[in-house]
Structure formats: C-alpha cells, structure tokens
Design a protein around this motif. Structure first.
Motif, PDB file in Angstrom:
ATOM      1  N   LEU A  99      13.561  -3.736  15.325  1.00  0.00           N
ATOM      2  CA  LEU A  99      12.400  -2.927  14.671  1.00  0.00           C
ATOM      3  C   LEU A  99      12.146  -3.816  13.526  1.00  0.00           C
ATOM      4  N   ARG A 100      10.790  -4.266  13.179  1.00  0.00           N
ATOM      5  CA  ARG A 100      10.580  -5.110  12.180  1.00  0.00           C
ATOM      6  C   ARG A 100       9.241  -4.224  11.678  1.00  0.00           C
ATOM      7  N   MET A 101       9.244  -4.216  10.379  1.00  0.00           N
ATOM      8  CA  MET A 101       7.911  -3.618   9.608  1.00  0.00           C
ATOM      9  C   MET A 101       7.710  -4.675   8.552  1.00  0.00           C
ATOM     10  N   GLU A 102       6.407  -5.020   8.559  1.00  0.00           N
ATOM     11  CA  GLU A 102       5.795  -5.875   7.353  1.00  0.00           C
ATOM     12  C   GLU A 102       4.861  -5.284   6.814  1.00  0.00           C
ATOM     13  N   GLN A 103       4.843  -5.183   5.454  1.00  0.00           N
ATOM     14  CA  GLN A 103       3.528  -4.793   4.719  1.00  0.00           C
ATOM     15  C   GLN A 103       3.182  -5.929   3.775  1.00  0.00           C
ATOM     16  N   ALA A 104       1.838  -6.390   4.370  1.00  0.00           N
ATOM     17  CA  ALA A 104       1.686  -7.552   3.438  1.00  0.00           C
ATOM     18  C   ALA A 104       0.206  -7.542   2.734  1.00  0.00           C
ATOM     19  N   GLY A 105       0.374  -8.145   1.807  1.00  0.00           N
ATOM     20  CA  GLY A 105      -1.016  -8.104   0.918  1.00  0.00           C
ATOM     21  C   GLY A 105      -0.821  -7.812  -0.552  1.00  0.00           C
ATOM     22  N   PHE A 106       0.438  -7.548  -1.043  1.00  0.00           N
ATOM     23  CA  PHE A 106       0.882  -7.345  -2.446  1.00  0.00           C
ATOM     24  C   PHE A 106       0.418  -8.546  -3.289  1.00  0.00           C
ATOM     25  N   ARG A 107      -0.554  -8.487  -4.201  1.00  0.00           N
ATOM     26  CA  ARG A 107      -1.079  -9.602  -5.279  1.00  0.00           C
ATOM     27  C   ARG A 107       0.029  -9.632  -6.410  1.00  0.00           C
ATOM     28  N   PRO A 108       0.120 -10.896  -7.042  1.00  0.00           N
ATOM     29  CA  PRO A 108       0.924 -10.828  -8.166  1.00  0.00           C
ATOM     30  C   PRO A 108       0.980  -9.935  -9.135  1.00  0.00           C
ATOM     31  N   ASP A 109      -0.335  -9.232  -9.437  1.00  0.00           N
ATOM     32  CA  ASP A 109      -0.401  -8.203 -10.400  1.00  0.00           C
ATOM     33  C   ASP A 109       0.045  -6.796  -9.916  1.00  0.00           C
ATOM     34  N   GLN A 110       0.423  -6.891  -8.842  1.00  0.00           N
ATOM     35  CA  GLN A 110       0.947  -5.341  -8.188  1.00  0.00           C
ATOM     36  C   GLN A 110       2.388  -5.307  -8.015  1.00  0.00           C
ATOM     37  N   GLU A 111       3.066  -5.927  -9.018  1.00  0.00           N
ATOM     38  CA  GLU A 111       4.507  -5.749  -8.938  1.00  0.00           C
ATOM     39  C   GLU A 111       5.015  -4.374  -8.814  1.00  0.00           C
ATOM     40  N   LYS A 112       4.512  -3.437  -9.519  1.00  0.00           N
ATOM     41  CA  LYS A 112       4.956  -2.005  -9.329  1.00  0.00           C
ATOM     42  C   LYS A 112       4.843  -1.543  -8.124  1.00  0.00           C
ATOM     43  N   ALA A 113       3.492  -1.761  -7.329  1.00  0.00           N
ATOM     44  CA  ALA A 113       3.282  -1.255  -6.082  1.00  0.00           C
ATOM     45  C   ALA A 113       4.436  -2.102  -5.086  1.00  0.00           C
ATOM     46  N   TYR A 114       4.649  -3.503  -5.357  1.00  0.00           N
ATOM     47  CA  TYR A 114       5.626  -3.977  -4.507  1.00  0.00           C
ATOM     48  C   TYR A 114       6.761  -3.487  -4.731  1.00  0.00           C
ATOM     49  N   GLN A 115       7.491  -3.193  -5.621  1.00  0.00           N
ATOM     50  CA  GLN A 115       8.647  -2.988  -5.846  1.00  0.00           C
ATOM     51  C   GLN A 115       9.012  -1.356  -5.286  1.00  0.00           C
ATOM     52  N   GLY A 116       7.706  -0.586  -5.335  1.00  0.00           N
ATOM     53  CA  GLY A 116       7.739   0.611  -4.943  1.00  0.00           C
ATOM     54  C   GLY A 116       7.798   0.799  -3.537  1.00  0.00           C
ATOM     55  N   ALA A 117       7.279  -0.177  -2.819  1.00  0.00           N
ATOM     56  CA  ALA A 117       7.197  -0.548  -1.353  1.00  0.00           C
ATOM     57  C   ALA A 117       8.407  -0.793  -0.887  1.00  0.00           C
ATOM     58  N   LYS A 118       9.192  -1.730  -1.743  1.00  0.00           N
ATOM     59  CA  LYS A 118      10.509  -2.147  -1.140  1.00  0.00           C
ATOM     60  C   LYS A 118      11.542  -1.015  -1.116  1.00  0.00           C
ATOM     61  N   TYR A 119      11.447   0.005  -2.173  1.00  0.00           N
ATOM     62  CA  TYR A 119      12.322   1.029  -2.086  1.00  0.00           C
ATOM     63  C   TYR A 119      11.756   1.973  -1.023  1.00  0.00           C
ATOM     64  N   GLY A 120      10.661   2.356  -0.879  1.00  0.00           N
ATOM     65  CA  GLY A 120       9.947   3.377  -0.198  1.00  0.00           C
ATOM     66  C   GLY A 120      10.108   3.295   1.383  1.00  0.00           C
TER      67      GLY A 120
END
Length: 136
Positions: A99-120
């Motif tokens: 099973l592979r999940m990819e969430q694509a589309g994090f902009r460079p200014d969305q570091e908090k969202a990116y880190q949150g998604a990695k954890y989430g």
C-alpha cells in the motif's frame, strides 16, 4: 538560485500489509471504515464526487479525481491553504498488499503542513492497520 512556486514536495508512506487488496480497498472507500481510521466523512467512490473529512481541528475539502477499483484512488485534499492530491496505490504481493500513499503539492512555504502530514499519515496508517485487523 530562486525557488519557483512550482517546486513542491510530497509525503509518501509505503507499507506491506498482510491483507488482500479487496479488504484494504473497503477500508479506503467505505465511509464508516474511513471514519474509524481517518476522519468523519461523506465519501463516495465515484469520480468527481466532492466530500469532506471532518475532525476536531477542522475539515478538509476533497474531490475524487480518479478511481480504479482495488488498484488506485486519488482525491484532492484542501485545508488551510494547502492544495494537495492524495493518491493511494494497491499492489498485490505474495504476502498481501503493498500500500502506497502519496500526498503531493506541499509548497516551500508550507513546512508546518508538510511536517504535520508526515507525522499524521504515520498515525493514520497505524489506525488503518488496526481497523484491518478487526474488520471482516
């Protein structure tokens, strides 16, 4: 060197899960099961269907982009300025399903969202495996 707005990052989680694609597919597409591992929702496995995922912290606006039964599912994931696409890919293996999940589309200014998604997503995958262990 300048960073263009088109440079985005993805969060990718891949796991080998000891269940057949049919069982995992149900957990990814049936609203009552999605609620058990992800969030409350009004999902329907139909292309172009708009749905929302709801949690204590707020909601995510989504739309099904593509769906191929037992193989792949992708939908938009829009929340708090993040415009992303979540794609699930199921590949049968000798021991179950990759099973592979990819969430694509994090902009460079969305570091908090990116880190949150990695954890989430790690948490969501753990929840998903627990749902699969008890779901019939």
């Amino acid at each position: 060197m300048s960073i263009t707005a088109t440079e985005t990052r993805s969060v990718i989680v891949e796991r080998e899960i000891p269940y057949p694609p049919e069982k995992i597919w149900r957990a990814l597409t049936q609203p009552h099961l999605i609620e058990d591992w992800l969030m409350k929702n009004d999902f329907k496995p139909v292309a172009d269907h708009r749905f929302s995922l709801r949690a204590d912290w707020g909601s995510v606006d989504c739309q099904v982009l593509a769906i191929e039964a037992l193989k792949s599912l992708s939908y938009t994931w829009a929340a708090y300025g993040l415009e992303s696409i979540v794609t699930w890919t199921l590949t049968p293996t000798s021991r179950g399903t990759h099973l592979r999940m990819e969430q694509a589309g994090f902009r460079p200014d969305q570091e908090k969202a990116y880190q949150g998604a990695k954890y989430g997503w790690q948490q969501f995958f753990t929840n998903l495996e627990q749902v699969l262990a008890r779901a019939d």
